[in-house]
Design an enzyme around this catalytic site. Structure first.
Site, PDB file in Angstrom:
ATOM      1  N   ASP A 141     102.599  10.820 108.842  1.00 26.19           N
ATOM      2  CA  ASP A 141     101.604  11.544 108.058  1.00 26.19           C
ATOM      3  C   ASP A 141     102.167  11.956 106.701  1.00 26.19           C
ATOM      4  OD1 ASP A 141      99.670  11.361 109.973  1.00 26.19           O
ATOM      5  OD2 ASP A 141      99.896  13.401 110.725  1.00 26.19           O
ATOM      6  N   LYS A 155      96.704  11.401 105.814  1.00 23.99           N
ATOM      7  CA  LYS A 155      95.318  11.716 105.497  1.00 23.99           C
ATOM      8  C   LYS A 155      95.333  13.019 104.707  1.00 23.99           C
ATOM      9  CE  LYS A 155      92.238  10.831 108.734  1.00 23.99           C
ATOM     10  NZ  LYS A 155      91.727   9.536 108.260  1.00 23.99           N
ATOM     11  N   MET A 214      94.956  23.999 106.602  1.00 22.90           N
ATOM     12  CA  MET A 214      94.281  23.297 105.507  1.00 22.90           C
ATOM     13  C   MET A 214      93.262  24.216 104.834  1.00 22.90           C
ATOM     14  SD  MET A 214      93.859  19.887 107.854  1.00 22.90           S
ATOM     15  CE  MET A 214      93.516  20.943 109.276  1.00 22.90           C
TER      16      MET A 214
END
Length: 250
Positions: free
Chosen positions: A42, A64, A177
């Site tokens: 990642d 991502k 996030m």
């Protein structure tokens, strides 16, 4: 099966890389990273952790990141399946823990559907590690007996969150996030009745050399007055006031 036993040909390990610092890897994670044929990683896996890979390992970036071009989840699953079916020993390396907002569940279901052997190596999740490294306990018996871990992506018009229920049930909220939608998160919580003076901490790049913590109030967050750099963990609640920092004077 020993968690840190060498992978066999055609096996995939979903490995938690922790919040960033290589010193916070589990022993099993460190051993598998150093001894595999392929690493699919990642974007949030640190350079320090990636430096532990074997020199001849195939390294594939499959991060991502919100708002940026990135691999689709189906493409990532197909990649893992293809490398495993080719007899490779594969490490799927994820920031934090594979099963905490990491889509690890989707990947193991895809592997299982194709009869591919896999194992899970948990990692320290950023929702606990980032506040801890900033001196903030996610639980403090004088403040909370419950807490909620949430994704900042849910702060949208299509949100599945019951904001009023969250405010009523959980005195501490930890958003993964959360930087990109911080203003919206703040506004939703204010509208749900959370006090405007509730403390907010934004912890950027926890455990890395770029770590930075910003402290403010919910009102400031909703007004866009707090520095919010990605990647970040956002923690909201009175535990922020319990922050204790050790200053190394050596």
């Amino acid at each position: 099966m020993k968690l840190d036993a060498p992978l066999i040909a055609g096996e995939v390990a979903l490995v938690g890389a922790g919040p960033g610092a290589a010193a916070l890897l589990t022993l099993a994670a460190a051993r598998l990273i150093a001894d595999c044929d392929v690493i699919v990683h990642d974007a949030l896996v640190s350079d320090e952790v990636m430096a532990m890979a074997a020199p001849d390992a195939e390294i594939i970036a499959a991060g991502k990141r919100g708002g940026r071009p990135s691999a689709s989840q189906s493409d990532i699953c197909d990649l893992l399946i293809a490398r495993a079916q080719a007899g490779k020993r594969v490490v799927r390396l994820k920031g934090g823990d594979p099963f905490v907002f990491g889509r690890g569940g989707e990947e193991v279901r895809a592997l299982a559907a194709h009869g591919i052997r896999f194992r899970i190596i948990p990692g320290i999740t950023a929702g606990v590690a980032a506040p801890a490294m900033a001196g903030i306990p996610v639980t403090d018996r004088s403040v909370n007996a419950t807490l909620a871990f949430l994704t900042g992506h849910e702060a949208s018009d299509e949100s599945r969150m019951d904001w009023r229920a969250l405010v009523s049930a959980f005195p501490v909220l930890v958003f993964y996030m959360g930087a990109r939608n911080l203003e919206r998160i703040g506004s939703c919580l204010l509208d749900a009745g959370l006090d405007a003076e509730t403390a907010v901490a934004i912890i950027h790049a926890a455990t890395t050399r770029d770590e930075h913590t910003t402290i403010g109030t919910l009102q400031q967050a909703a007004a866009g007055q707090l520095q919010a750099l990605s990647p970040a963990i956002v923690i909201i609640g009175d535990v922020v006031a319990s922050r204790t920092i050790w200053r190394d004077k050596s």
